[in-house]
Design a protein around this motif. Structure first.
Motif, short mmCIF file in Angstrom:
data_model
loop_
_atom_site.label_atom_id
_atom_site.label_comp_id
_atom_site.label_asym_id
_atom_site.label_seq_id
_atom_site.Cartn_x
_atom_site.Cartn_y
_atom_site.Cartn_z
N VAL A 39 50.64 36.85 44.41
CA VAL A 39 50.85 37.03 43.12
C VAL A 39 49.79 36.62 42.39
O VAL A 39 49.34 37.13 41.28
N THR A 40 49.05 35.38 42.64
CA THR A 40 47.96 34.98 42.05
C THR A 40 46.88 35.95 42.17
O THR A 40 46.09 36.02 41.05
N VAL A 41 46.39 36.27 43.25
CA VAL A 41 45.31 37.14 43.64
C VAL A 41 45.53 38.74 42.79
O VAL A 41 44.76 39.13 42.03
N SER A 42 46.80 39.31 42.95
CA SER A 42 46.98 40.28 42.11
C SER A 42 46.80 40.38 40.68
O SER A 42 46.34 41.07 39.79
N SER A 43 47.19 39.15 40.08
CA SER A 43 47.03 38.86 38.66
C SER A 43 45.72 38.79 38.32
O SER A 43 45.37 39.20 37.39
N GLY A 44 44.82 38.08 39.18
CA GLY A 44 43.57 38.01 38.82
C GLY A 44 42.68 39.18 39.06
O GLY A 44 41.84 39.51 38.18
N ILE A 45 43.28 40.12 40.01
CA ILE A 45 42.57 41.54 40.08
C ILE A 45 43.03 42.61 38.86
O ILE A 45 42.05 43.00 38.29
N SER A 46 44.06 42.34 38.33
CA SER A 46 44.51 43.12 37.19
C SER A 46 43.86 42.53 35.98
O SER A 46 43.55 43.31 35.31
N ALA A 47 43.58 41.18 35.77
CA ALA A 47 42.91 40.58 34.76
C ALA A 47 41.48 41.04 34.73
O ALA A 47 40.75 41.53 33.73
N SER A 48 40.84 41.29 35.82
CA SER A 48 39.34 41.55 36.05
C SER A 48 39.27 43.09 35.71
O SER A 48 38.50 43.51 35.12
N ARG A 49 40.52 43.86 36.13
CA ARG A 49 40.52 45.02 35.82
C ARG A 49 40.39 45.33 34.37
O ARG A 49 40.00 46.45 33.37
#
Length: 141
Positions: free
Chosen positions: A75-85
C-alpha cells in the motif's frame, strides 16, 4: 491431605484463655498446595508437549504479521507511485499550459506582422514603392 493443629503446628494442646487451662483441640485439615493450572487451556494432541503447540501458534502469528507487513508495504509503495505520477501529471499540465500561452503569443505576433498597414509602410520605406495616384479597373464581360 496433611493434618495440622489449628493454632500451633507442633502441639496438639493449646491454651484456653476462657477457662485458663490447656485444652485439646481437634486437628484441622489444611489443604496442601496443588500445582497451578495454566490460565489458557491448550489441547494436547498426540501427547505433544505444550511448547510444540506454542511454537505452532507462534509461527502462525509470525506468518500473519509478515503478511500484514507485506500488505502495508505494498500500500505504501503504491501510494508513493501514484503520488509521483500525480506530480508528473501536474508538470505535464503546466508545460502544456505554457505552450498554449506561447502559441497564443505567436498567433498575435503573426497577426501583427501580417497587418496591411505594416506591409504598406515597409513597401514605402524599405522598397521605395509608392501607391499609385490613379487606379484603373478593367471589367470584362
Amino acid at each position: 491431605m496433611a493434618l495440622r493443629a489449628a493454632r500451633r503446628l507442633d502441639y496438639d494442646y493449646d491454651y484456653d484463655y476462657e477457662y485458663g487451662r490447656e485444652a485439646y483441640r481437634e486437628p484441622v485439615e489444611v489443604p496442601t498446595e496443588q500445582p497451578r493450572k495454566p490460565k489458557l487451556k491448550a489441547i494436547k494432541n498426540d501427547n505433544k508437549p505444550m511448547s510444540v503447540l506454542n511454537t505452532r501458534l507462534r509461527s502462525r502469528a509470525q506468518v500473519m504479521f509478515l503478511a500484514f507487513a507485506a500488505l502495508a508495504m505494498a500500500v505504501t509503495v503504491s501510494s508513493g507511485i501514484s503520488a509521483s505520477r500525480g506530480y508528473a501529471l501536474v508538470a505535464v499540465q503546466t508545460r502544456a499550459q505554457n505552450m498554449e500561452q506561447e502559441n497564443e503569443r505567436l498567433r498575435v505576433e503573426i497577426a501583427r506582422l501580417k497587418a496591411p498597414g505594416r506591409i504598406a509602410e515597409i513597401a514605402q520605406k524599405e522598397l521605395h514603392m509608392q501607391t499609385p495616384t490613379k487606379m484603373y479597373f478593367a471589367h470584362e464581360k
